[in-house]
Design an enzyme around this catalytic site. Structure first.
Site, short mmCIF file in Angstrom:
data_model
loop_
_atom_site.label_atom_id
_atom_site.label_comp_id
_atom_site.label_asym_id
_atom_site.label_seq_id
_atom_site.Cartn_x
_atom_site.Cartn_y
_atom_site.Cartn_z
N HIS A 232 74.11 4.51 -51.03
CA HIS A 232 73.80 5.93 -51.09
C HIS A 232 72.52 6.19 -50.32
O HIS A 232 71.78 5.26 -49.98
CB HIS A 232 73.62 6.39 -52.54
CG HIS A 232 72.43 5.78 -53.22
ND1 HIS A 232 72.41 4.46 -53.64
CD2 HIS A 232 71.19 6.27 -53.52
CE1 HIS A 232 71.24 4.18 -54.17
NE2 HIS A 232 70.48 5.26 -54.11
N ASP A 234 68.97 8.74 -50.63
CA ASP A 234 68.24 9.51 -51.64
C ASP A 234 68.12 10.97 -51.21
O ASP A 234 68.03 11.28 -50.03
CB ASP A 234 66.85 8.92 -51.85
CG ASP A 234 66.89 7.55 -52.51
OD1 ASP A 234 67.92 7.21 -53.12
OD2 ASP A 234 65.89 6.81 -52.41
N HIS A 289 71.18 2.59 -48.74
CA HIS A 289 70.75 1.38 -49.43
C HIS A 289 71.58 1.16 -50.69
O HIS A 289 72.26 2.07 -51.17
CB HIS A 289 69.26 1.44 -49.77
CG HIS A 289 68.85 2.65 -50.56
ND1 HIS A 289 68.77 3.92 -50.02
CD2 HIS A 289 68.49 2.79 -51.86
CE1 HIS A 289 68.38 4.79 -50.94
NE2 HIS A 289 68.21 4.12 -52.07
N ARG A 299 66.96 -8.13 -62.67
CA ARG A 299 66.05 -7.44 -61.76
C ARG A 299 65.67 -6.09 -62.35
O ARG A 299 66.51 -5.39 -62.95
CB ARG A 299 66.72 -7.24 -60.39
CG ARG A 299 65.88 -6.46 -59.38
CD ARG A 299 66.51 -6.47 -57.99
NE ARG A 299 65.75 -5.62 -57.09
CZ ARG A 299 66.04 -4.34 -56.83
NH1 ARG A 299 67.09 -3.78 -57.38
NH2 ARG A 299 65.28 -3.65 -56.01
#
Length: 358
Positions: A232, A234, A289, A299
């Protein structure tokens, strides 16, 4: 000031089954509902950049005299970069990481006490972009807009004020940093405060607003077939990301494929968002990303999502548009753009692009 981040989805509810959020540690195998292929996402099996590849997003020292030009070059070629000497205290980065880890270690039923509603923006749940894909994401998130007091009181009845203080300090530092980064980027294009009437280089940042997105990507039994966060862009001006020392963030470039962004202790990752792409008349890339997962280490990441006020019209800076051409994009507020993206997702930019006659 009406905060559009809390209002924008009221007309576009997204029905995501937060109540069925699993305890990821109880899943010894990857369920079919979490198994991704190229049919679920055309970029899923896109060529990855070799680990030994020299090219990666640049790490920029903000104290370097050429920092503005380096940032501008990174915005044009990558749409992302890492920064060192950014001025955010290390203990504050450690504090926000501790808070994020503590939140996601809570039992699922406790986290669901602060579940995000179908029409809401804040709270616990899966990523909103999940609704655009058939398969589920191997992750969980928590979004903060405004004060997290009410949500944090449900999560930590005794410690909520301590955690609220960390969030307040972190957001204050991020606001200053994001503004500094925007003006450094624009300086590389010879754009000044005179060219953008709605923003100011002063310490008064009432022309901007933000949200904080906490993310957790648990250990996964079959990471090569799973997706932490789907590809996607941002919807922001800029996104400033803190990640712990576990790799997983990847950015896409046409000539390189997927490139893993290595965690650098104490550094921050900066993404160009769709609104900055519009403001720069397409000169700065809004980077695609995603987040992948792994089999041995969970993570954590914290994304500071930064943009203008709800009623501010964002349009290409006139001096970046050739006299004999039209702007690439029409003007749009962040509210309008988010509503467009809530319907059209990664095609939202093309929906507001001006169609220029040949």
């Amino acid at each position: 000031m009406p905060t559009m981040l809390t209002d924008v989805y009221r007309g576009h509810p997204i029905h995501l089954p937060h109540s069925h959020q699993p305890d990821f540690t109880s899943l010894p195998e990857l369920p079919d509902s979490y198994t991704w292929t190229s049919k679920d996402d055309p970029l899923f099996t896109a060529h990855p950049s070799p680990p030994a590849a020299v090219e990666n997003i640049p790490l920029i020292d903000l104290n370097h005299p050429d920092a503005a030009d380096q940032i501008g070059r990174a915005c044009r070629t990558w749409g992302a970069f890492q920064i060192a000497n950014h001025g955010v205290p290390l203990e504050l980065l450690q504090g926000i990481e501790f808070l994020t880890g503590s939140l996601f270690q809570l039992p699922v039923q406790r986290k669901l006490k602060s579940a995000r509603s179908d029409t809401g923006f804040s709270g616990y749940g899966v990523a909103r972009i999940s609704s655009f894909f058939n398969k589920k994401l191997w992750s969980e998130g928590f979004t903060i807009t405004g004060s997290p007091l009410n949500d944090f009181r449900k999560l930590w009845p005794k410690l909520h004020l301590n955690y609220c203080d960390i969030v307040e300090q972190y957001e204050e530092e991020m606001q200053k940093l994001a503004s500094k980064l925007m003006w450094l980027s624009l300086k590389s294009l010879d754009v000044s405060e005179e060219d953008i009437k709605w923003a100011s280089v002063s310490s008064d940042l009432n022309w901007a607003q933000s949200a904080l997105q906490l993310n957790h990507y648990p250990v996964c039994p079959e990471p090569d077939r799973a997706m932490g966060l789907a590809p996607h862009t941002d919807s922001t001006l800029l996104t400033v990301l803190y990640q712990n020392n576990t790799a997983g963030l990847q950015v896409f470039r046409d000539d390189l494929g997927w490139v893993t962004v290595p965690p650098v202790p104490g550094s921050l990752v900066v993404n160009v968002g769709d609104l900055f792409h519009i403001l720069s008349n397409g000169m700065f890339k809004s980077v695609i990303h995603r987040a992948r997962v792994n089999q041995t280490r969970s993570r954590l990441s914290v994304a500071f999502l930064w943009g203008p006020r709800s009623d501010t019209k964002i349009s290409p800076v006139p001096k970046l548009v050739s006299p004999d051409e039209s702007p690439l994009y029409r003007s749009v507020t962040w509210t309008e753009y988010l509503r467009t993206k809530a319907i059209h997702f990664n095609k939202a930019l093309s929906m507001i692009r001006n169609h220029i006659e040949e």
